[in-house]
Design a protein around this motif. Structure first.
Motif, short mmCIF file in Angstrom:
data_model
loop_
_atom_site.label_atom_id
_atom_site.label_comp_id
_atom_site.label_asym_id
_atom_site.label_seq_id
_atom_site.Cartn_x
_atom_site.Cartn_y
_atom_site.Cartn_z
N UNK A 132 -27.77 -46.29 -11.81
CA UNK A 132 -29.34 -46.99 -11.51
C UNK A 132 -29.62 -48.24 -10.63
N UNK A 133 -28.63 -49.06 -11.12
CA UNK A 133 -28.79 -50.16 -10.38
C UNK A 133 -29.18 -51.57 -11.39
N UNK A 134 -28.85 -51.60 -12.65
CA UNK A 134 -29.72 -51.87 -13.65
C UNK A 134 -27.69 -52.92 -13.89
N UNK A 135 -27.52 -53.71 -13.98
CA UNK A 135 -26.11 -54.74 -14.97
C UNK A 135 -26.04 -53.76 -15.93
N UNK A 136 -25.03 -53.28 -16.24
CA UNK A 136 -24.59 -52.55 -18.21
C UNK A 136 -23.95 -54.14 -18.87
N UNK A 137 -24.12 -53.99 -20.00
CA UNK A 137 -23.38 -54.62 -21.35
C UNK A 137 -23.97 -53.40 -21.70
N UNK A 138 -22.14 -53.44 -22.34
CA UNK A 138 -21.58 -52.81 -23.72
C UNK A 138 -21.10 -53.27 -25.01
N UNK A 139 -21.43 -53.23 -25.82
CA UNK A 139 -20.71 -53.70 -26.72
C UNK A 139 -18.96 -52.90 -27.24
N UNK A 140 -17.61 -52.88 -26.46
CA UNK A 140 -17.10 -52.44 -27.65
C UNK A 140 -16.09 -52.81 -28.86
N UNK A 141 -16.54 -51.83 -29.47
CA UNK A 141 -15.33 -52.57 -30.93
C UNK A 141 -14.38 -51.71 -31.36
N UNK A 142 -13.54 -52.21 -31.54
CA UNK A 142 -12.22 -51.88 -31.27
C UNK A 142 -11.13 -51.52 -32.26
N UNK A 143 -12.08 -51.18 -33.70
CA UNK A 143 -11.48 -50.48 -35.16
C UNK A 143 -12.10 -48.90 -34.59
N UNK A 144 -10.56 -48.37 -34.41
CA UNK A 144 -11.06 -46.72 -33.08
C UNK A 144 -11.10 -46.07 -34.69
N UNK A 145 -10.85 -45.99 -35.93
CA UNK A 145 -11.03 -45.35 -37.11
C UNK A 145 -12.13 -44.03 -36.77
N UNK A 186 -24.08 -47.72 -23.98
CA UNK A 186 -22.93 -47.37 -24.95
C UNK A 186 -22.21 -46.53 -23.94
N UNK A 187 -20.70 -46.29 -23.97
CA UNK A 187 -20.13 -45.89 -23.34
C UNK A 187 -19.71 -44.21 -22.77
N UNK A 188 -20.13 -44.14 -21.71
CA UNK A 188 -20.51 -43.07 -20.77
C UNK A 188 -19.02 -41.97 -20.86
N UNK A 189 -18.85 -41.18 -20.58
CA UNK A 189 -17.57 -40.08 -20.03
C UNK A 189 -16.94 -39.77 -19.09
N UNK A 190 -15.40 -40.81 -18.52
CA UNK A 190 -15.20 -40.12 -16.98
C UNK A 190 -13.85 -39.40 -17.42
N UNK A 191 -13.85 -38.19 -16.20
CA UNK A 191 -12.18 -37.91 -16.09
C UNK A 191 -11.75 -38.46 -14.72
N UNK A 192 -10.43 -38.19 -14.79
CA UNK A 192 -9.72 -38.07 -13.13
C UNK A 192 -9.49 -36.33 -13.12
N UNK A 233 -25.85 -44.29 -20.68
CA UNK A 233 -24.48 -44.73 -20.96
C UNK A 233 -24.97 -45.68 -19.54
N UNK A 234 -23.35 -46.36 -19.74
CA UNK A 234 -23.02 -47.36 -18.88
C UNK A 234 -22.72 -46.82 -17.39
N UNK A 235 -22.03 -45.92 -17.23
CA UNK A 235 -22.43 -44.69 -16.04
C UNK A 235 -23.57 -44.88 -15.15
N UNK A 236 -24.42 -44.20 -16.13
CA UNK A 236 -26.07 -44.11 -15.68
C UNK A 236 -26.94 -45.50 -15.45
N UNK A 237 -26.50 -46.60 -15.74
CA UNK A 237 -27.26 -47.76 -15.74
C UNK A 237 -26.54 -48.55 -14.70
N UNK A 291 -18.20 -55.33 -22.39
CA UNK A 291 -17.65 -54.97 -21.45
C UNK A 291 -18.55 -55.03 -20.51
N UNK A 292 -18.66 -56.03 -19.20
CA UNK A 292 -19.68 -55.88 -18.21
C UNK A 292 -19.35 -55.29 -16.56
N UNK A 293 -20.96 -54.47 -16.35
CA UNK A 293 -20.79 -54.34 -15.00
C UNK A 293 -21.57 -54.47 -14.06
N UNK A 294 -21.58 -54.58 -13.66
CA UNK A 294 -22.18 -55.15 -12.09
C UNK A 294 -22.62 -54.50 -11.32
#
Length: 259
Positions: free
Chosen positions: A226-239, A182-188, A219-223, A163-166
């Motif tokens: 800070x003006x950095x491209x964030x690349x987060x590997x996501x693994x979808x076995x949520x056990x 890694x993923x940060x946490x957001x809430x709406x 975390x991706x949010x902090x990066x 998951x890439x955020x530019x």
């Protein structure tokens, strides 16, 4: 090389066209995307109505295009299992207008399109431009092009996507670092405004503001902040493997004997 592109902003969105243009330099491109915006559709699929597919032509392009009246997940599933002549080498979803950070990935149609690729055994990337205002996708598209080459060379583990955020920087500056995060946490903080339609029926309009409740370094949010491209590997076995042994200690079999 066969590259499958999808998104959740619709097949006519500028982000998907910038991505298509950049990836056409790498191989054969097929774009299968919703016929209209389907943001925040998550991993939803359409099972109670038929999927309609219309061919779509891109100006000055050899890429094949198909507009689908379904979700991003529908588009990728349909492409791999029915539309494409062979399994694609990679799925790239985006470029999304707006960030997909932290817990946003649970709602994101952009990330879900990439996840559908993973489910079908194809290396997949989701790319987002972390801005709601900028419509200049060129830099993000060029980065995606380079990242695709790296992924095809290095490979990705099963059930894992990137998951890439530019970020968009002021004064035409470019990000000078790629952070693996890694993923940060957001809430709406959702605000539901109650309204009444012309027929006197109540309805609710959902709005709200994002609250970054975990945005520490790494975390991706902090990066992105800070003006950095964030690349987060996501693994979808949520056990939750760590908690499994504790649940076993609950002796849930005893519930059966008590009933």
């Amino acid at each position: 090389m066969l590259i499958l592109i999808s998104n959740d902003d619709g097949i006519q969105a500028p982000g998907i066209n910038a991505l298509r243009s950049a990836l056409e330099h790498l191989g054969d491109v097929c774009v299968v995307a919703p016929d209209r915006p389907r943001s925040a559709s998550g991993l939803g699929i359409t099972i109670h109505k038929p999927l309609r597919v219309e061919e779509f032509e891109f100006s000055a392009s050899n890429a094949k295009g198909y507009a689908v009246n379904g979700t991003p997940s529908d588009c990728v599933k349909l492409a791999i299992q029915a539309l494409l002549p062979s399994k694609p080498d990679i799925v790239v979803s985006g470029i999304n207008l707006g960030p997909n950070l932290g817990t946003d990935v649970l709602y994101s149609g952009t990330v879900s399109a990439a996840l559908e690729g993973v489910i079908n055994g194809v290396p997949s990337i989701a790319v987002s431009l972390a801005s709601w205002e900028s419509v200049d996708f060129d830099y993000a598209a060029k980065f995606a092009q380079k990242l695709v080459k790296v992924v095809l060379d290095k490979g990705l583990p099963d059930e894992t996507l990137l998951n890439v955020n530019v970020p968009v920087l002021n004064d035409e500056k470019k990000p000078n670092r790629v952070a693996v995060t890694r993923l940060g946490k957001r809430r709406y903080e959702n605000t539901f405004e109650k309204r009444r339609d012309p027929r006197g029926k109540d309805y609710y309009w959902m709005g709200g503001e994002v609250m970054d409740i975990m945005a520490e370094p790494g975390t991706d949010i902090a990066s992105v902040k800070n003006g950095e491209i964030s690349v987060t590997p996501l693994f979808f076995d949520v056990t939750d493997n760590n908690f499994m042994n504790m649940v076993r200690e609950w002796n849930l079999d005893s519930i059966l004997s008590d009933s």
